[in-house]
Motif scaffolding. Sequence first.
Motif, PDB file in Angstrom:
ATOM      1  N   ALA A 209       0.832  -1.203   0.000  1.00 30.61           N
ATOM      2  CA  ALA A 209       0.000   0.000   0.000  1.00 30.61           C
ATOM      3  C   ALA A 209       0.871   1.258   0.000  1.00 30.61           C
ATOM      4  O   ALA A 209       0.561   2.235  -0.695  1.00 30.61           O
ATOM      5  N   GLU A 210       1.951   1.240   0.757  1.00 31.17           N
ATOM      6  CA  GLU A 210       2.855   2.397   0.787  1.00 31.17           C
ATOM      7  C   GLU A 210       3.488   2.626  -0.578  1.00 31.17           C
ATOM      8  O   GLU A 210       3.570   3.770  -1.063  1.00 31.17           O
ATOM      9  N   VAL A 211       3.932   1.553  -1.213  1.00 34.82           N
ATOM     10  CA  VAL A 211       4.513   1.663  -2.555  1.00 34.82           C
ATOM     11  C   VAL A 211       3.493   2.252  -3.524  1.00 34.82           C
ATOM     12  O   VAL A 211       3.801   3.146  -4.320  1.00 34.82           O
ATOM     13  N   LEU A 212       2.269   1.745  -3.466  1.00 35.61           N
ATOM     14  CA  LEU A 212       1.231   2.217  -4.372  1.00 35.61           C
ATOM     15  C   LEU A 212       1.010   3.721  -4.195  1.00 35.61           C
ATOM     16  O   LEU A 212       0.921   4.467  -5.188  1.00 35.61           O
ATOM     17  N   CYS A 213       0.940   4.173  -2.956  1.00 37.37           N
ATOM     18  CA  CYS A 213       0.733   5.607  -2.709  1.00 37.37           C
ATOM     19  C   CYS A 213       1.906   6.431  -3.213  1.00 37.37           C
ATOM     20  O   CYS A 213       1.713   7.508  -3.801  1.00 37.37           O
ATOM     21  N   ARG A 214       3.115   5.946  -3.004  1.00 39.65           N
ATOM     22  CA  ARG A 214       4.301   6.696  -3.465  1.00 39.65           C
ATOM     23  C   ARG A 214       4.299   6.815  -4.987  1.00 39.65           C
ATOM     24  O   ARG A 214       4.637   7.870  -5.534  1.00 39.65           O
ATOM     25  N   LEU A 215       3.942   5.738  -5.662  1.00 43.01           N
ATOM     26  CA  LEU A 215       3.903   5.778  -7.122  1.00 43.01           C
ATOM     27  C   LEU A 215       2.887   6.815  -7.609  1.00 43.01           C
ATOM     28  O   LEU A 215       3.130   7.547  -8.572  1.00 43.01           O
ATOM     29  N   VAL A 216       1.728   6.866  -6.948  1.00 42.58           N
ATOM     30  CA  VAL A 216       0.702   7.829  -7.354  1.00 42.58           C
ATOM     31  C   VAL A 216       1.152   9.257  -7.042  1.00 42.58           C
ATOM     32  O   VAL A 216       0.906  10.177  -7.821  1.00 42.58           O
ATOM     33  N   GLU A 217       1.828   9.450  -5.920  1.00 45.16           N
ATOM     34  CA  GLU A 217       2.316  10.785  -5.570  1.00 45.16           C
ATOM     35  C   GLU A 217       3.283  11.322  -6.621  1.00 45.16           C
ATOM     36  O   GLU A 217       3.367  12.534  -6.841  1.00 45.16           O
ATOM     37  N   ASP A 218       4.021  10.411  -7.270  1.00 45.40           N
ATOM     38  CA  ASP A 218       5.022  10.828  -8.259  1.00 45.40           C
ATOM     39  C   ASP A 218       4.415  11.085  -9.636  1.00 45.40           C
ATOM     40  O   ASP A 218       5.135  11.514 -10.550  1.00 45.40           O
ATOM     41  N   LEU A 219       3.125  10.798  -9.802  1.00 42.54           N
ATOM     42  CA  LEU A 219       2.505  11.017 -11.106  1.00 42.54           C
ATOM     43  C   LEU A 219       2.373  12.513 -11.381  1.00 42.54           C
ATOM     44  O   LEU A 219       2.162  13.311 -10.458  1.00 42.54           O
ATOM     45  N   PRO A 220       2.497  12.934 -12.631  1.00 38.94           N
ATOM     46  CA  PRO A 220       2.381  14.364 -12.962  1.00 38.94           C
ATOM     47  C   PRO A 220       0.928  14.822 -12.947  1.00 38.94           C
ATOM     48  O   PRO A 220       0.004  14.018 -12.830  1.00 38.94           O
ATOM     49  N   ASP A 255      -9.693   0.602 -19.638  1.00 36.93           N
ATOM     50  CA  ASP A 255     -10.065   2.005 -19.441  1.00 36.93           C
ATOM     51  C   ASP A 255     -10.486   2.298 -18.001  1.00 36.93           C
ATOM     52  O   ASP A 255      -9.717   2.135 -17.081  1.00 36.93           O
ATOM     53  N   GLU A 256     -11.760   2.738 -17.822  1.00 34.14           N
ATOM     54  CA  GLU A 256     -12.193   3.214 -16.509  1.00 34.14           C
ATOM     55  C   GLU A 256     -12.160   2.120 -15.447  1.00 34.14           C
ATOM     56  O   GLU A 256     -12.009   2.409 -14.263  1.00 34.14           O
ATOM     57  N   SER A 257     -12.292   0.872 -15.823  1.00 35.57           N
ATOM     58  CA  SER A 257     -12.310  -0.202 -14.837  1.00 35.57           C
ATOM     59  C   SER A 257     -10.960  -0.409 -14.175  1.00 35.57           C
ATOM     60  O   SER A 257     -10.863  -1.122 -13.185  1.00 35.57           O
ATOM     61  N   GLY A 258      -9.906   0.226 -14.712  1.00 38.80           N
ATOM     62  CA  GLY A 258      -8.589   0.105 -14.109  1.00 38.80           C
ATOM     63  C   GLY A 258      -8.259   1.207 -13.122  1.00 38.80           C
ATOM     64  O   GLY A 258      -7.133   1.281 -12.620  1.00 38.80           O
ATOM     65  N   ARG A 259      -9.208   2.066 -12.816  1.00 36.62           N
ATOM     66  CA  ARG A 259      -8.925   3.171 -11.902  1.00 36.62           C
ATOM     67  C   ARG A 259      -9.114   2.730 -10.448  1.00 36.62           C
ATOM     68  O   ARG A 259      -9.999   1.945 -10.132  1.00 36.62           O
ATOM     69  N   PHE A 260      -8.248   3.257  -9.575  1.00 33.88           N
ATOM     70  CA  PHE A 260      -8.292   2.869  -8.168  1.00 33.88           C
ATOM     71  C   PHE A 260      -8.187   4.112  -7.291  1.00 33.88           C
ATOM     72  O   PHE A 260      -8.016   5.234  -7.772  1.00 33.88           O
ATOM     73  N   ASP A 261      -8.293   3.899  -5.981  1.00 34.33           N
ATOM     74  CA  ASP A 261      -8.389   5.004  -5.023  1.00 34.33           C
ATOM     75  C   ASP A 261      -7.156   5.030  -4.121  1.00 34.33           C
ATOM     76  O   ASP A 261      -7.049   4.237  -3.178  1.00 34.33           O
ATOM     77  N   PRO A 262      -6.220   5.953  -4.337  1.00 34.35           N
ATOM     78  CA  PRO A 262      -5.005   6.001  -3.505  1.00 34.35           C
ATOM     79  C   PRO A 262      -5.298   6.421  -2.064  1.00 34.35           C
ATOM     80  O   PRO A 262      -4.539   6.080  -1.152  1.00 34.35           O
ATOM     81  N   PHE A 263      -6.361   7.185  -1.839  1.00 28.56           N
ATOM     82  CA  PHE A 263      -6.724   7.562  -0.466  1.00 28.56           C
ATOM     83  C   PHE A 263      -7.048   6.319   0.356  1.00 28.56           C
ATOM     84  O   PHE A 263      -6.681   6.214   1.531  1.00 28.56           O
ATOM     85  N   TYR A 264      -7.752   5.393  -0.268  1.00 27.06           N
ATOM     86  CA  TYR A 264      -8.087   4.135   0.390  1.00 27.06           C
ATOM     87  C   TYR A 264      -6.808   3.333   0.667  1.00 27.06           C
ATOM     88  O   TYR A 264      -6.641   2.753   1.746  1.00 27.06           O
ATOM     89  N   ALA A 265      -5.894   3.324  -0.283  1.00 25.20           N
ATOM     90  CA  ALA A 265      -4.635   2.610  -0.101  1.00 25.20           C
ATOM     91  C   ALA A 265      -3.818   3.202   1.048  1.00 25.20           C
ATOM     92  O   ALA A 265      -3.192   2.474   1.825  1.00 25.20           O
TER      93      ALA A 265
END
Length: 857
Positions: A209-220, A255-265
């Motif tokens: 979960a920590e890795v997932l959040c870090r990856l999302v934080e680095d997105l532009p 497409d949209e079915s691949g979207r997830f929630d980093p807040f939950y992670a």
Amino acid sequence: MNDSAEPGYDADQRTVPRSDLDAAWGDLFPFDPYPQQVDGVERAREVMGDGGYLLLEGACGTGKTLIALVAGLQAVRDGVGERVFAVTPVKQQLKQFVTEVRTLNAERDEPFAGLVLVGKRDLLPYARTDALPTDRGVHDAASDMRELTARLVSRESEMPLDVSPGALDGRINVCGADGCDRLSYSEARCPEHRGERDEEAPWYDPLRAEVLCRLVEDLPGERLETAGATAPYPAEPPHTRDVLVDADEADPLADESGRFDPFYARFFADEGWVGFDFTAGERHVLDAEAVARAAVGRGTCPHEAMAALMAEADVLIGNYNHAFDPKTRRLTREKAGVLDDGTLLVVDEAHMLEERVRDLLSETLSLHAIRTAHRDVALVREYLSGTGGAPGADPETHRRHARRTMSEFSGVDERDLRTAQSFLEWLAAAIDDEVSDYLREEYGDWQRAFREGSLPDDDHELPLRDPETVEVDRLTEAAGEEFPDDVWLRLRDVGRVAAAVHENDGQTDRTPVCDAVGTLLWRWGTAGHATYFREIELEYAEKAVEDTTLPDWASAYNAALSLYNCIPQDPLARTFDDLAGGVLMSATLEPFDVYRRVSGLDLLAEGSEDRDPRRVETASYGLAFPESNRASWVVDLPPFTYRERGPPVTDYDEMTPTRRAYASALVCLARGRGNVLLCLPSYREAEWAVEYLREHVSKPVLRDRSSDSAETDAMLSRFFQDDGIHRVLVTSARGTVTEGVDYRGHRLHCAAAVGVPYANTAAPRMRAVTNAYDRTFADGFETAVQVPAVRKARQAFGRVLRGHDETGVRVLLDRRYLPDAPRSVNGLLGEAERAEFTRVSPDMLDLGLAQFWDSNA
């Protein structure tokens, strides 16, 4: 004053100085209380101290909210409970509870921790910013994102995150199995080479979960902003292709079915640590905005944060769903553990409880959901046979996943799947037959009328049994002729297993509905026929239909099975018995004996073999304002019934004598001083009154209708506008502006209830309810129809006086409110109202108004 109060205070005294209070709760009250507040707190505290419930009726100005909160918090200090949980069906009243708790905290060194409970739509960041996919509902889209997030952070996840072994200070492990170089995160081995999981370890991997959040934080891209906070994540929900290794190959999600929630992670990365407390809220009360602001700023899920903080709160504030809806109770009872014998319950606007809980206990199942569940089960059967799967998917992998999942469940085999699939197909066809037969009988050639645009856009109830008898409905009876007797029971288990197959399948993103459908059909087959009424709801919904397998009427209607609760007495009693005690309060609870019966509190007081008796008492407080400030009249007019009043024509010459008499009385009231609220028994009659009054009254006449809250708020803003112009507002006594709307100050000078606002007793559902009450309480019409109707009228005229310095007129137009009238409902008014309301003849109404306002100039 307290109509049933013991002596001990001066009835004319305005307030009791706090310095004179010899009470343990004296330091809690934020100002000098009124005598009825002193009496109310003492009564409520005493009853709750014995684990009981107090029914508290108090007119406006009683201070019911403060009475209940102070008594409950003192009971907590006395060790009776651990928290107070206040629930209300009215948003404005919810805000009032928040205001009162903040007022209690204003001068306290150790303030009470308060938390407002709201739904996902108000708290999930991507829902708040309208960034969820638009092709689905908010709830479904959010649930899908959270499910995918759970898969990404699971200890058993085989979805490879795009991170190197040396990341996060070298904390990420590489699988220790010989020849395997896959990442195992916080585990010694990857899922493929891992033994049985430690049952004490959580299902999620906080390092993943920590890795997932870090990856999302680095997105532009721009960051999400809401509630005055900026999140560390992008404004749009991230996609698995942004965080997975070789996403095009590893991620089958489209497409949209691949979207997830980093807040939950992030909530799992922090292992449930919220990172803020009640000091983040104004005066230690966290509302939705405060929770969202604090959580979003640190990147965690506000909804999960709310759930985590629930057990730490001294005061919880929510709506009826949190306490009485079986689905929502899972959050408040099972997940947060706060609906138990440590919780003191405060039920606001308790006169609404019976009707609202009846709706919460009722369920519907659409034809679309039945057809989708049929497809869910059919696909599982295809997977098991090795023939199923989307183009490009491996049928053998599907088969392996399906068989492994099936082996984890006992009692469900492939024969059960086949039977369930056949049953769902039969059920859809049976609904088609019922609807088709009804439309032919109702409209004849309805298809032609629909094509020509002459088909009425009405909704319909299709009862599946006689509402006035207790018998098995036609669908259940027909199913017994086609399928085994236990088919309804088996559907729940089959639905659960089929859903698990889809959820555990790694090659599909299908969100199954068969679990929910199976559970509802199980309830359909097991719920009592006297308690639950079964019918088909037909909703007019014109639309284009391209699916040739749908019935021809699907272009004009949506159909759903309805399992409608007729009498919520037993579920209410069970809910109350789970808790430490409490207060049920409203301005309109009398007659108390009726309320005790229908709310299940009599069952609580009686006890049973497995339940000790609980104390249930009542208290009633009338208007504490000077009687000279108000006029209270019953206008002696013929009953405003459907038969007497005739059609709603506006030409005076075409009206029946009864309608003419009411038209004249309404004009008289509308022309009176100030703002006037007229409450008709239905919106149809309100439309008639608006049209007639606009032709005969110079004041602006506003029409309230069944509409969304934004339109209602705009209409009320016009009515309350302080521009020197007085207005008339016409509504239905069964509408929304007669309850929970604050007409304080000079917003309202006269309120009138026209007729007795009975529900439509000809509707099949209402007939079934009346029959159920007849069987349980002997007088079904009084308990199910008359009492709720009179409470609606009492709520309506109760809008007019809200403070000591206000003046106003309360009017009941219909002689049935008089004690000596045929079919009188006078005995269903409050005791103080029966004493105060006096008879006025129609021809003296104008003079009475003039004299009252002259004396209160």
